[in-house]
Design a protein around this motif. Structure first.
Motif, PDB file in Angstrom:
ATOM      1  N   HIS A 109      29.968  40.987  34.144  1.00 52.81           N
ATOM      2  CA  HIS A 109      29.943  42.379  34.579  1.00 52.81           C
ATOM      3  C   HIS A 109      28.535  42.927  34.391  1.00 52.81           C
ATOM      4  O   HIS A 109      27.879  42.636  33.407  1.00 52.81           O
ATOM      5  N   GLY A 110      28.063  43.728  35.354  1.00 49.13           N
ATOM      6  CA  GLY A 110      26.752  44.345  35.231  1.00 49.13           C
ATOM      7  C   GLY A 110      25.613  43.451  35.655  1.00 49.13           C
ATOM      8  O   GLY A 110      24.456  43.819  35.545  1.00 49.13           O
ATOM      9  N   ASP A 111      25.907  42.265  36.098  1.00 48.51           N
ATOM     10  CA  ASP A 111      24.899  41.326  36.562  1.00 48.51           C
ATOM     11  C   ASP A 111      24.665  41.555  38.055  1.00 48.51           C
ATOM     12  O   ASP A 111      25.320  42.388  38.672  1.00 48.51           O
ATOM     13  N   VAL A 112      23.769  40.837  38.670  1.00 47.81           N
ATOM     14  CA  VAL A 112      23.541  40.942  40.115  1.00 47.81           C
ATOM     15  C   VAL A 112      24.554  40.111  40.897  1.00 47.81           C
ATOM     16  O   VAL A 112      24.666  40.231  42.099  1.00 47.81           O
ATOM     17  N   ILE A 113      25.287  39.272  40.190  1.00 46.65           N
ATOM     18  CA  ILE A 113      26.319  38.446  40.809  1.00 46.65           C
ATOM     19  C   ILE A 113      27.664  39.089  40.510  1.00 46.65           C
ATOM     20  O   ILE A 113      27.991  39.357  39.353  1.00 46.65           O
ATOM     21  N   HIS A 114      28.455  39.334  41.578  1.00 37.20           N
ATOM     22  CA  HIS A 114      29.766  39.958  41.404  1.00 37.20           C
ATOM     23  C   HIS A 114      30.851  38.994  41.867  1.00 37.20           C
ATOM     24  O   HIS A 114      30.932  38.663  43.046  1.00 37.20           O
ATOM     25  N   HIS A 115      31.660  38.545  40.914  1.00 35.01           N
ATOM     26  CA  HIS A 115      32.760  37.634  41.180  1.00 35.01           C
ATOM     27  C   HIS A 115      34.026  38.477  41.370  1.00 35.01           C
ATOM     28  O   HIS A 115      34.361  39.279  40.503  1.00 35.01           O
ATOM     29  N   TYR A 116      34.721  38.277  42.485  1.00 33.78           N
ATOM     30  CA  TYR A 116      35.912  39.060  42.798  1.00 33.78           C
ATOM     31  C   TYR A 116      37.175  38.237  42.569  1.00 33.78           C
ATOM     32  O   TYR A 116      37.259  37.093  43.005  1.00 33.78           O
ATOM     33  N   PHE A 117      38.148  38.862  41.912  1.00 34.37           N
ATOM     34  CA  PHE A 117      39.388  38.231  41.497  1.00 34.37           C
ATOM     35  C   PHE A 117      40.587  39.057  41.951  1.00 34.37           C
ATOM     36  O   PHE A 117      40.482  40.258  42.147  1.00 34.37           O
ATOM     37  N   CYS A 118      41.748  38.428  42.035  1.00 40.04           N
ATOM     38  CA  CYS A 118      42.999  39.156  42.216  1.00 40.04           C
ATOM     39  C   CYS A 118      43.283  39.889  40.902  1.00 40.04           C
ATOM     40  O   CYS A 118      43.194  39.276  39.826  1.00 40.04           O
ATOM     41  N   PRO A 119      43.624  41.189  40.947  1.00 40.17           N
ATOM     42  CA  PRO A 119      43.889  41.906  39.699  1.00 40.17           C
ATOM     43  C   PRO A 119      45.187  41.464  39.009  1.00 40.17           C
ATOM     44  O   PRO A 119      45.367  41.720  37.821  1.00 40.17           O
ATOM     45  N   HIS A 120      46.068  40.770  39.715  1.00 37.34           N
ATOM     46  CA  HIS A 120      47.338  40.356  39.121  1.00 37.34           C
ATOM     47  C   HIS A 120      47.278  38.937  38.561  1.00 37.34           C
ATOM     48  O   HIS A 120      47.490  38.715  37.377  1.00 37.34           O
ATOM     49  N   CYS A 121      46.977  37.935  39.411  1.00 39.90           N
ATOM     50  CA  CYS A 121      46.985  36.543  38.949  1.00 39.90           C
ATOM     51  C   CYS A 121      45.608  36.063  38.486  1.00 39.90           C
ATOM     52  O   CYS A 121      45.490  34.988  37.918  1.00 39.90           O
ATOM     53  N   MET A 122      44.580  36.858  38.740  1.00 42.93           N
ATOM     54  CA  MET A 122      43.208  36.577  38.305  1.00 42.93           C
ATOM     55  C   MET A 122      42.577  35.367  38.983  1.00 42.93           C
ATOM     56  O   MET A 122      41.643  34.774  38.460  1.00 42.93           O
ATOM     57  N   SER A 123      43.071  35.008  40.165  1.00 39.52           N
ATOM     58  CA  SER A 123      42.422  33.936  40.935  1.00 39.52           C
ATOM     59  C   SER A 123      41.038  34.406  41.359  1.00 39.52           C
ATOM     60  O   SER A 123      40.858  35.537  41.833  1.00 39.52           O
ATOM     61  N   TRP A 124      40.049  33.533  41.218  1.00 29.93           N
ATOM     62  CA  TRP A 124      38.672  33.827  41.636  1.00 29.93           C
ATOM     63  C   TRP A 124      38.599  33.573  43.131  1.00 29.93           C
ATOM     64  O   TRP A 124      38.760  32.454  43.601  1.00 29.93           O
ATOM     65  N   LEU A 125      38.324  34.627  43.915  1.00 24.94           N
ATOM     66  CA  LEU A 125      38.402  34.566  45.366  1.00 24.94           C
ATOM     67  C   LEU A 125      37.060  34.401  46.064  1.00 24.94           C
ATOM     68  O   LEU A 125      36.922  33.603  46.983  1.00 24.94           O
ATOM     69  N   PHE A 126      36.079  35.212  45.690  1.00 25.15           N
ATOM     70  CA  PHE A 126      34.778  35.179  46.351  1.00 25.15           C
ATOM     71  C   PHE A 126      33.731  35.823  45.469  1.00 25.15           C
ATOM     72  O   PHE A 126      34.050  36.459  44.465  1.00 25.15           O
ATOM     73  N   THR A 127      32.467  35.644  45.865  1.00 26.60           N
ATOM     74  CA  THR A 127      31.326  36.162  45.116  1.00 26.60           C
ATOM     75  C   THR A 127      30.350  36.811  46.076  1.00 26.60           C
ATOM     76  O   THR A 127      30.111  36.298  47.169  1.00 26.60           O
ATOM     77  N   LYS A 128      29.792  37.951  45.644  1.00 27.50           N
ATOM     78  CA  LYS A 128      28.728  38.629  46.391  1.00 27.50           C
ATOM     79  C   LYS A 128      27.541  38.821  45.458  1.00 27.50           C
ATOM     80  O   LYS A 128      27.715  38.978  44.255  1.00 27.50           O
ATOM     81  N   LEU A 129      26.343  38.777  46.038  1.00 26.67           N
ATOM     82  CA  LEU A 129      25.123  38.974  45.262  1.00 26.67           C
ATOM     83  C   LEU A 129      24.458  40.274  45.690  1.00 26.67           C
ATOM     84  O   LEU A 129      24.303  40.524  46.892  1.00 26.67           O
ATOM     85  N   ASP A 130      24.048  41.091  44.717  1.00 25.71           N
ATOM     86  CA  ASP A 130      23.307  42.313  45.030  1.00 25.71           C
ATOM     87  C   ASP A 130      22.051  41.965  45.812  1.00 25.71           C
ATOM     88  O   ASP A 130      21.320  41.031  45.452  1.00 25.71           O
ATOM     89  N   GLY A 131      21.807  42.702  46.888  1.00 28.60           N
ATOM     90  CA  GLY A 131      20.598  42.513  47.687  1.00 28.60           C
ATOM     91  C   GLY A 131      20.681  41.367  48.673  1.00 28.60           C
ATOM     92  O   GLY A 131      19.752  41.139  49.443  1.00 28.60           O
ATOM     93  N   VAL A 132      21.768  40.611  48.652  1.00 28.05           N
ATOM     94  CA  VAL A 132      21.973  39.516  49.600  1.00 28.05           C
ATOM     95  C   VAL A 132      23.263  39.851  50.355  1.00 28.05           C
ATOM     96  O   VAL A 132      24.339  39.381  50.014  1.00 28.05           O
ATOM     97  N   ASP A 133      23.111  40.715  51.353  1.00 28.41           N
ATOM     98  CA  ASP A 133      24.284  41.247  52.050  1.00 28.41           C
ATOM     99  C   ASP A 133      24.709  40.417  53.247  1.00 28.41           C
ATOM    100  O   ASP A 133      25.709  40.724  53.879  1.00 28.41           O
ATOM    101  N   TRP A 134      23.996  39.363  53.580  1.00 33.29           N
ATOM    102  CA  TRP A 134      24.266  38.647  54.820  1.00 33.29           C
ATOM    103  C   TRP A 134      25.288  37.522  54.684  1.00 33.29           C
ATOM    104  O   TRP A 134      25.695  36.930  55.670  1.00 33.29           O
ATOM    105  N   PHE A 135      25.732  37.199  53.469  1.00 34.15           N
ATOM    106  CA  PHE A 135      26.800  36.210  53.318  1.00 34.15           C
ATOM    107  C   PHE A 135      27.658  36.512  52.096  1.00 34.15           C
ATOM    108  O   PHE A 135      27.258  37.234  51.192  1.00 34.15           O
ATOM    109  N   VAL A 136      28.862  35.951  52.113  1.00 34.75           N
ATOM    110  CA  VAL A 136      29.816  36.032  51.009  1.00 34.75           C
ATOM    111  C   VAL A 136      30.163  34.593  50.629  1.00 34.75           C
ATOM    112  O   VAL A 136      30.448  33.772  51.496  1.00 34.75           O
ATOM    113  N   ASN A 137      30.141  34.285  49.351  1.00 31.11           N
ATOM    114  CA  ASN A 137      30.508  32.953  48.874  1.00 31.11           C
ATOM    115  C   ASN A 137      32.011  32.933  48.617  1.00 31.11           C
ATOM    116  O   ASN A 137      32.487  33.429  47.604  1.00 31.11           O
ATOM    117  N   VAL A 138      32.749  32.372  49.544  1.00 31.25           N
ATOM    118  CA  VAL A 138      34.201  32.308  49.439  1.00 31.25           C
ATOM    119  C   VAL A 138      34.576  31.028  48.693  1.00 31.25           C
ATOM    120  O   VAL A 138      34.066  29.954  49.003  1.00 31.25           O
TER     121      VAL A 138
END
Length: 151
Positions: free
Chosen positions: A68-97
């Motif tokens: 948390h608070g880093d430039v890398i944001h890992h997105y999870f399901c709030p219920h089962c906590m599966s790691w779904l995708f990652t976005k990087l601050d300042g790198v808006d042209w792709f999503v790491n699925v």
């Protein structure tokens, strides 16, 4: 091995969050860093870099987890906590699925592997390119062109 059919859908383990990709990956990869090992509970994470305009969350509201608070944001399901995708601050042209979150994963092979300096000693992948950490920024253009040229 199958080919990626678009659109391709996927989601978390419990089904509360669903996503869709409408664009082919620009790269596929396996990351061996200890952070990915800890978040997956496995030897590496598998991801497909999808152009941002070709990615959407179609159901649910993912939450940021991992670091948390880093430039890398890992997105999870709030219920089962599966790691779904990652976005990087300042790198808006792709999503790491996370490739394993897609319903059809038969097309996926990692093209490159990163952070092999932290990999478990018994792990191997079929990746064509291997890096002790990350590739130099100037290498990404050639890597994406080579990956996309292979079909």
């Amino acid at each position: 091995m199958s080919t990626l059919e678009l659109p391709s859908e996927g989601g978390c383990r419990c089904g509360q969050v669903r996503l869709k990709i409408n664009a082919k990956p620009i790269l596929t990869m396996a990351c061996h860093c200890t952070g990915c090992q800890r978040m997956t509970g496995g030897p590496y994470s598998l991801s497909a870099a999808i152009p941002s305009q070709g990615f959407e969350v179609t159901q649910g509201e993912p939450v940021i987890g991992g670091l948390h608070g880093d430039v890398i944001h890992h997105y999870f399901c709030p219920h089962c906590m599966s790691w779904l995708f990652t976005k990087l601050d300042g790198v808006d042209w792709f999503v790491n699925v996370r490739a394993t979150m897609l319903d059809d994963t038969g097309w996926f092979t990692p093209f490159m592997e990163t952070w092999t300096s932290e990999k478990l000693p018994w792990v191997t992948t079929p990746a064509k390119h291997s890096y002790a950490a990350l590739p130099a920024m100037e290498e990404y253009e050639g890597l994406t062109k080579e990956y996309m040229a292979q079909g």
